[in-house]
Scaffold this motif. Structure first.
Motif, short mmCIF file in Angstrom:
data_model
loop_
_atom_site.label_atom_id
_atom_site.label_comp_id
_atom_site.label_asym_id
_atom_site.label_seq_id
_atom_site.Cartn_x
_atom_site.Cartn_y
_atom_site.Cartn_z
N TRP A 84 23.10 89.43 46.00
CA TRP A 84 23.27 90.31 47.15
C TRP A 84 24.49 91.18 46.93
CZ3 TRP A 84 22.97 85.40 50.46
CH2 TRP A 84 24.03 84.55 50.18
N GLY A 85 24.87 91.96 47.92
CA GLY A 85 26.00 92.88 47.78
C GLY A 85 27.32 92.18 47.99
N GLY A 86 28.16 92.74 48.83
CA GLY A 86 29.47 92.17 49.08
C GLY A 86 30.46 93.26 49.45
N GLN A 87 31.67 93.16 48.92
CA GLN A 87 32.71 94.10 49.31
C GLN A 87 33.59 94.61 48.17
OE1 GLN A 87 34.67 91.46 51.99
NE2 GLN A 87 33.29 91.93 53.67
N LEU A 88 33.63 93.94 47.04
CA LEU A 88 34.63 94.28 46.03
C LEU A 88 34.06 94.65 44.66
CD1 LEU A 88 37.21 91.54 47.03
CD2 LEU A 88 37.31 93.98 47.55
N LEU A 89 32.86 95.19 44.62
CA LEU A 89 32.28 95.58 43.34
C LEU A 89 33.11 96.69 42.68
CD1 LEU A 89 28.73 95.73 42.25
CD2 LEU A 89 30.11 97.74 41.80
N MET A 90 33.74 97.52 43.46
CA MET A 90 34.53 98.63 42.94
C MET A 90 35.56 98.16 41.90
SD MET A 90 33.91 101.61 43.57
CE MET A 90 34.15 103.02 44.57
N GLU A 91 36.06 96.93 42.05
CA GLU A 91 37.04 96.39 41.10
C GLU A 91 36.48 96.23 39.69
OE1 GLU A 91 39.46 93.33 44.06
OE2 GLU A 91 37.85 92.57 42.81
N VAL A 92 35.17 96.15 39.57
CA VAL A 92 34.51 95.87 38.30
C VAL A 92 34.32 97.13 37.45
CG1 VAL A 92 32.28 95.11 37.35
CG2 VAL A 92 33.33 93.84 39.22
N LEU A 93 34.11 98.26 38.10
CA LEU A 93 33.69 99.48 37.39
C LEU A 93 34.62 99.90 36.26
CD1 LEU A 93 32.38 101.59 40.40
CD2 LEU A 93 31.06 100.16 38.81
N GLU A 94 35.92 99.80 36.44
CA GLU A 94 36.86 100.24 35.40
C GLU A 94 36.80 99.37 34.14
OE1 GLU A 94 41.13 99.55 36.10
OE2 GLU A 94 40.51 98.38 37.85
N HIS A 95 36.20 98.20 34.23
CA HIS A 95 36.13 97.27 33.10
C HIS A 95 34.81 97.37 32.32
CE1 HIS A 95 39.79 95.40 34.53
NE2 HIS A 95 39.24 95.24 35.71
N LEU A 96 33.91 98.23 32.74
CA LEU A 96 32.59 98.32 32.10
C LEU A 96 32.57 99.38 31.00
CD1 LEU A 96 30.34 98.11 35.29
CD2 LEU A 96 30.86 96.27 33.66
N ASP A 97 31.82 99.10 29.94
CA ASP A 97 31.59 100.06 28.87
C ASP A 97 30.16 100.58 29.03
OD1 ASP A 97 31.23 101.53 26.57
OD2 ASP A 97 31.41 99.82 25.21
N PHE A 98 30.01 101.65 29.79
CA PHE A 98 28.69 102.19 30.08
C PHE A 98 27.99 102.69 28.82
CE2 PHE A 98 30.83 102.40 34.18
CZ PHE A 98 29.85 101.92 35.03
#
Length: 144
Positions: A84-98
């Motif tokens: 499900w969703g949540g509230q703090l996914l934004m914290e993850v984006l900077e750590h991803l190698d798209f």
């Protein structure tokens, strides 16, 4: 150009929690969602983050990012659906190698929308604003 992965029986769904995980009191309910997907003809692989929840997130940002990154590059996993969703996914984006992510369908809504938007804009992979895995626990699915 947008690329559209296709969900087909026999494929494997990876379940990771890039935002909120499943607290212990709800593990049975979540397990039912996994079992229903298996009954429908899909394999399901759940990451460690799914089974954890503390202070509005499943794990520290780097752990959530690493598990998502692994599932996006793993040959055995065809699609990803968070619990499900949540509230703090934004914290993850900077750590991803798209740039290293494979073309995989990610389905979800709520906080997952931040990931869907970033993935589509950075890679051209189509994503779907739709049910999270917990929402698929019913005995039957509608045609959409």
């Amino acid at each position: 150009m947008i690329q559209f992965p296709h969900l087909q029986k026999g494929q494997t769904i990876g379940v990771t929690a890039p935002s909120s995980g499943v607290q212990p009191s709800l593990h049975d309910m979540f397990q039912l969602s996994c079992e229903r997907m298996k009954h429908r003809g899909y394999d399901v692989i759940c990451g460690e983050t799914v089974w954890q929840q503390e202070k509005a997130k499943s794990a520290p940002a780097i752990e959530r990012a690493n598990e998502l990154q692994y599932m996006m590059t793993c040959e055995e996993i065809d699609h990803i659906i968070p619990p499900w969703g949540g509230q703090l996914l934004m914290e993850v984006l900077e750590h991803l190698d798209f740039s290293s992510m494979q073309k995989k369908w990610i389905l979800g809504y709520s906080d997952t929308s931040a990931l869907l938007l970033a993935l589509t804009l950075k890679t051209g992979i189509a994503t779907a604003h739709g049910p999270n895995l917990v929402d698929l626990q019913g005995e039957e699915l509608d045609q959409t």
